[in-house]
Motif scaffolding. Sequence first.
Motif, PDB file in Angstrom:
ATOM      1  N   TYR A 229       0.642  -1.130   0.033  1.00 23.46           N
ATOM      2  CA  TYR A 229       0.172  -0.188   0.198  1.00 23.46           C
ATOM      3  C   TYR A 229       1.057   1.283   0.047  1.00 23.46           C
ATOM      4  N   ASN A 230       0.083   2.265   0.019  1.00 19.95           N
ATOM      5  CA  ASN A 230       1.072   3.898   0.126  1.00 19.95           C
ATOM      6  C   ASN A 230       1.801   3.602  -1.225  1.00 19.95           C
ATOM      7  N   SER A 231       1.021   3.633  -2.336  1.00 16.82           N
ATOM      8  CA  SER A 231       1.486   3.429  -3.661  1.00 16.82           C
ATOM      9  C   SER A 231       1.223   5.116  -4.031  1.00 16.82           C
ATOM     10  N   GLU A 232       0.917   5.746  -2.961  1.00 14.99           N
ATOM     11  CA  GLU A 232       0.819   7.076  -2.992  1.00 14.99           C
ATOM     12  C   GLU A 232       2.249   7.772  -3.280  1.00 14.99           C
ATOM     13  N   GLU A 239      -2.869   8.636   6.550  1.00 18.31           N
ATOM     14  CA  GLU A 239      -4.306   7.993   6.898  1.00 18.31           C
ATOM     15  C   GLU A 239      -5.049   8.216   5.636  1.00 18.31           C
ATOM     16  N   VAL A 240      -4.387   9.835   5.067  1.00 14.81           N
ATOM     17  CA  VAL A 240      -5.425  10.804   4.082  1.00 14.81           C
ATOM     18  C   VAL A 240      -4.338   9.991   2.817  1.00 14.81           C
ATOM     19  N   ASN A 241      -2.909  10.712   3.115  1.00 17.03           N
ATOM     20  CA  ASN A 241      -2.195  10.903   1.536  1.00 17.03           C
ATOM     21  C   ASN A 241      -1.968   9.640   1.222  1.00 17.03           C
ATOM     22  N   ALA A 242      -1.650   8.439   2.314  1.00 18.67           N
ATOM     23  CA  ALA A 242      -1.163   7.131   1.650  1.00 18.67           C
ATOM     24  C   ALA A 242      -2.969   6.212   0.984  1.00 18.67           C
TER      25      ALA A 242
END
Length: 640
Positions: A229-232, A239-242
């Motif tokens: 996860y957290n491909s961003e 909690e928002v940006n990921a």
Amino acid sequence: MTSCNVKSKGSPDGTDDAARKVYVAPGEHDEFYAFLSGGFNGQVSVYGMPSGRHLKMIPVFSQHAENGYGYSEESKALLNTTYGNIPWDDLHHPKLSRTDGMADGRFLFVNGNNTPRIARIDLTTFETVETLEIPNSAGNHCSPYPTNNTEYVVAGTRFSVPISDEGGIEDIELEKLNEYYRGSISFIKVDDKSGEMDLEFQILVPGFDYDIANGGKGPSEDWIFFTAYNSEQATTLKEVNASLHDKDFVAAINWKKAAEYVKQGKYREIPAEYFHNKMDKKTHVASSEVKKKVKVISPEECPDIMYLIPTPKSPHGVDVDPSGEFICVSGKLASMVPVHSFSNMLKAIENKDHVDVFESIPILKYESVLAAEVKDIGLGPLHTEFDGKGNAYSSMFVSSEIVKWRLKDFEILDRIPVYYSVGHLMIPGGDTHKPDGKYLVAMNKITKDRYLPTGPELCHSAQLIDISGDKMKMLLDFPTIGEPHYAQAIKADIVAPKSKKIYRLDENEHPHATLKEADTRVERDGNIVRVYMTAIRSHLAPDNIEGIHLGDTVYFHVTNLEQDWDVPHGFAVKGARNAEILIMPGETKTLEWIPTKTGVTPFYCTDFCSALHQEMQGYARVSPEGANVPIKYWLGDPKK
């Protein structure tokens, strides 16, 4: 634990029926061992199943004052790391060793999440015998996952960090972190006979958060699958940006192909300092070795070892069904479970059915790999296991339920509420190719009103569910120690017959063992005083010691001379700044004592070992530094 009237014909609400199914009569044994991780207590708890009886705490990454683990001179080295002697960790995932894809009952591997480590527990003694620090890692959550014959246990990083080609983690401005950071997946070779671990190589991978993994089976057994996860690649307010992307990834890694690249010499070696700590089987003394480098490969330099499969959304658990065909993924923020097809994945790879490339890694087309989506399954899917009868069971954290669904048509068959907010679930063998579909254990994060209140801090819980019929039935609640993240269970008759009862005195090669009472003694070397002591019902020898001075460091090397099962002795001395030691029959353990006060100091056996246990005691005289009091010791006869 619940008892019951076994002759009852059953109550209308099924309570008596449930009680009968978990009732194990006094003196009888449970059908299964269950090993539950302790999370933030750093230990593993062993329970009998179905009774829920707590059998043992196995200390692993945390000191355990109850038996002196991490305090005794013999066990301290097991907690050594490059950060120093670390007496705590966050233990999440136990995994049993495997032969031909089935749990073989030899070893249990567990991960340390905080200071990245993997430990091996020997199931003949139920003791930690080896710990291995993982370099180039931060947050060893995605760990440890064995391949089908325990060729390797595999570990991935939760936190990506700027791994330097010169070794270590770089000092980078946090605002530029995502420009530099990478993850690592470690392949730890396991010796087929001894079980000893060795970090063979690492794959350096894109800087995502690698969460959970599981290996393939049958046709997919050369592969291991990781949720990423957290491909961003966010580094703040995750909690928002990921959670911005609709899809993150499952990373599919062909571990056999990766191992072949390494065998062909297609790797680089980079500096990497890490500790490897092992307990010697003959001396029962742990020692440490510091290693200095590690082999690394990358998907860019070694093509076809890694593919990315888009998967909704912030995926957590990834579980492969017993046939090895279906890869079930639980996206925490999705309300369905996508089921990928291994055969579809191979076709997509063969046909180059890519939608993009990320750092040289092909991203396969979601629709090409997907077998089905299990719709309306619940809220907050986290994990899935299997019963071996064509059914899957998924845990729902938000809607607090276990959902049973069918692999044949992906239809939902049943639901049962759990209390509350279930994380992992476990079916004995549910992650192998032949599960035992009798019980399911739900491991819950919140208990609130389930038990008598104990102030603000409450226990976590496990719930045992009967899955032998069409409908799931709740059987038992039992509180757990620490926070169980995951568990493994195995038939007791695989493990119990191999369980060691004593350590044989004639095999004790501890350098400070005293194998008979006639050899007990006290020796001084400078300010080091060594007490070679024995323990047997019902005295310690020697039990009177003089000649200890302030400024001395005293080591009590206590050998338990008993050769009978279940006759341990304990040892404690007033004012010792560590813990007691608990010594099993035939074993030698060492307690360090640095006296801080002059006078007569008592010591005693701490384990109630006989009717004369209270008499199993002695005295040590501590004199001022430089006093003319020579070493003198005795048991019954002060002339010695």
